[in-house]
Design an enzyme around this catalytic site. Structure first.
Site, PDB file in Angstrom:
ATOM      1  N   GLU A 211       0.885  -1.174   0.000  1.00 48.94           N
ATOM      2  CA  GLU A 211       0.000   0.000   0.000  1.00 48.94           C
ATOM      3  C   GLU A 211       0.911   1.208   0.000  1.00 48.94           C
ATOM      4  OE1 GLU A 211      -3.088  -0.075  -0.641  1.00 48.94           O
ATOM      5  OE2 GLU A 211      -3.160  -2.257  -0.553  1.00 48.94           O
TER       6      GLU A 211
ATOM      7  N   CYS B 140      -1.757   8.727   4.565  1.00 44.85           N
ATOM      8  CA  CYS B 140      -1.764   8.423   3.138  1.00 44.85           C
ATOM      9  C   CYS B 140      -3.088   8.852   2.522  1.00 44.85           C
ATOM     10  CB  CYS B 140      -1.542   6.938   2.941  1.00 44.85           C
ATOM     11  SG  CYS B 140      -2.601   5.975   4.010  1.00 44.85           S
TER      12      CYS B 140
END
Ligand code: NAD
Length: 547
Positions: free
Chosen positions: A292, A326
């Site tokens: 990720e 993020c």
């Protein structure tokens, strides 16, 4: 043994308020003072042994860089090799331990963390990663507890998926762990991710070499202590520290490297993927690469949206934890008819935000993680100010005299493809492009095509038709899509998390989709009464007709 024990049904851990005078606030600050005074020395953990080396590095607090809060022992080639050997040795027993026994370790870790460990891990996260009371609580306490309660539940569902069996035979799927060790590499910005990446493969029977971020070593140390107390056998998770490139140079080409569980920036994941491709012939199996990575998360506003809801979502979504999520909102598309109202509302809110130490509960925004991040974010702001297509709407102040403080910064850009509309900055910087409200559909296309990333995104609208249009046009622009909500704050068990395009392999942390990657299924067919002759009934000629 001899039972089908069900994992307790998981429920999300309640978020404590830490309001003035609350018992949790008292306990937290007591532990913070203890941890500060302790100056923790973080060893390597290999095969259950704490290892100290000649190479030490100081750990300093991002919000007070004069303050040394501990030191880390860094490993070299011999220690990294020992960590692999320890993981491979522990694998023999761990991979054969019944699921209930493995799951129990993490259910116990969840309970320990919901108890006294909560104050320790939250304090370590504040001290080492500059998270305030609320940000530490939702991350290192609640999200990590949720991972440890929900993952056993999802694993149980995976194991229950079995094929049909026809008469006379029994078909089974065995969800074997991978054949080798898993290399887990974690980022600085979420203690929960650090605690989840090594443990998701471990729950499925794998063993792991874990390299935490160099700027999150204090919380990593307490996670290892939590595992020990929860009864994780030695060698199942081995923590290594040191220069990341050098560690990868040893681990990635190893023939027993069966998978990478990574969260961090896109360029680092690319480099790992390339290294794996280069070493393909040496591996026993094709390594699973789960990563990720970065984001350039958007907020798309329609002129039917509620302007105050947009302003609040932008302030929280872009500036909580200094924009170092993020999922943080970092570009927004706002229709010209709503912009004056949203701008005013945002500016009023931002003017009330205090920037400073997370130990001061009055400060909503705290320091960014380190000097490197500070310099990088500051350079984006300085360059954006020079660009004629930009106007500074708010903030822009950077001060590193005591800690790495960057004030919430809002830029208005007439160029929808300007640098700060496209690139991940990973700091408290939000860029806004104001569009003519009639150009809604074109702006949806623009949003979809502007950045290489596709992690999170949000649409704000009251008209259902507009919501649907955004949902369709931005189908591949975000792995986590929000309607009338900020794009941050995914909850385990509720919004499985991950993105596509340059944002990762989208294996959704906190769901069965992630856990299944750490298994390699074996199909077993058992026949109860096998044939004793090779001949099938069709093998025979019709009797010749009599002439
Ligand atoms: P980073 O890429 O700098 O570091 C991540 C990890 O990789 C650290 O442990 C680091 O030491 C290690 N690393 C660096 N170079 C390496 C190499 N050559 N080989 C192996 N490991 C190496 O990222 P960061 O600054 O810690 O975290 C911020 C980044 O992470 C942002 O890009 C953010 O978007 C991303 N992130 C993504 C998610 C998500 O779920 N998509 C979640 C959190 C963070």
């Amino acid at each position: 043994m001899n039972s089908r024990a069900a994992v307790p049904t998981p429920v999300n851990e309640p978020v404590l308020s830490y309001a003035p005078g609350s018992p949790e606030r008292v306990k937290f600050f007591k532990r913070l003072a203890e941890l500060k005074a302790k100056k923790t020395e973080v060893p390597l953990f290999i095969g259950g042994t704490e290892i100290r080396t000649a190479r030490k590095r100081e750990i300093r607090s991002p919000y007070d860089h004069g303050q040394v809060i501990g030191k880390v022992n860094e490993g070299g080639v011999p220690e990294i090799k020992k960590a692999v050997a320890a993981a491979m040795k522990a694998r023999k027993e761990w991979s054969r331990m019944p699921f209930q026994a493995r799951a129990a370790v993490f259910l116990k870790a969840a309970d320990l963390l919901a108890g006294d460990y909560r104050w320790t891990l939250n304090a370590a996260t504040m001290l080492g990663q500059s998270k305030n009371l609320h940000q530490a609580e939702i991350d290192s306490a609640c999200e990590l507890i949720d991972f440890y309660r929900f993952n056993p539940h999802f694993a149980q569902e995976i194991y229950a998926r079995q094929p049909d069996s026809s008469r006379g035979c029994w078909n089974r799927l065995q969800f074997r762990p991978l054949e080798g060790f898993v290399y887990a590499v974690t980022p600085f910005n979420f203690t929960a991710i650090a605690g989840n990446l090594p443990t998701a493969p471990v729950l499925m029977g794998n063993t792991v070499v874990w390299k935490p971020s160099g700027t999150a070593m204090l919380s990593a140390y307490w996670i290892m202590k939590l595992f020990e107390e929860a009864g994780l056998p030695p060698g199942v998770i081995n923590l290594v520290a040191g220069p990341s490139g050098a560690i990868s140079d040893i681990l990635l080409p190893h023939p027993d490297m069966a998978g990478v569980h990574f969260t961090g920036s896109t360029p680092v994941f690319h480099s790992m993927w390339n290294a794996v491709a280069k070493n393909m012939p040496v591996y026993r199996s094709y390594p699973r690469l789960v990563g990720e990575t970065g984001g350039k998360d958007f907020v798309m506003v329609h002129s039917s949206a509620d302007p105050d809801a947009v302003a609040a979502a932008l302030v929280r979504g872009a500036f909580e934890y200094q924009g170092q999520k993020c999922s943080a909102a970092s570009r927004a598309y706002i229709p010209a008819d709503l912009w004056p109202r949203i701008r005013k509302s945002m500016k009023d809110m931002l003017a009330s935000i205090e920037v400073g130490s997370p130990e001061d509960p009055g400060c909503f925004v705290n320091a960014v993680i380190d000097r490197k991040a500070f310099d990088k974010i500051k350079a984006y702001i300085v360059n954006a100010k020079k660009d004629k297509s930009n106007k500074l709407v708010f903030g822009g102040t950077c001060d590193d005299s005591q800690g790495y403080f960057i004030h919430p910064t809002v830029i208005e850009s007439s160029d929808p493809k300007s640098v700060t509309m496209r690139e991940e900055i990973f700091g408290p910087v939000l860029t806004i492009h104001v569009y003519a409200e009639k150009k809604w559909k074109e702006t949806l296309q623009l949003c979809d095509a502007t950045s290489a990333y596709a992690l999170t995104g949000a649409v704000f609208a009251r008209e259902r038709k507009a919501i649907l249009e955004a949902e369709l046009a931005l189908e591949n622009a975000a792995g986590n899509f929000y309607i009338n909500d900020k794009p941050t704050g995914a909850v385990v068990g509720q919004q499985p998390f991950g993105g596509g395009r340059a944002s990762g392999t989208n294996d959704k942390a906190g769901s069965f989709l992630n856990l299944i990657r750490w298994t390699s299924a074996r199909t077993i067919k058992e026949t109860f009464d096998p044939p004793k002759d090779y001949r099938y009934p069709w093998l025979g000629r019709e009797p010749k007709a009599e002439s």
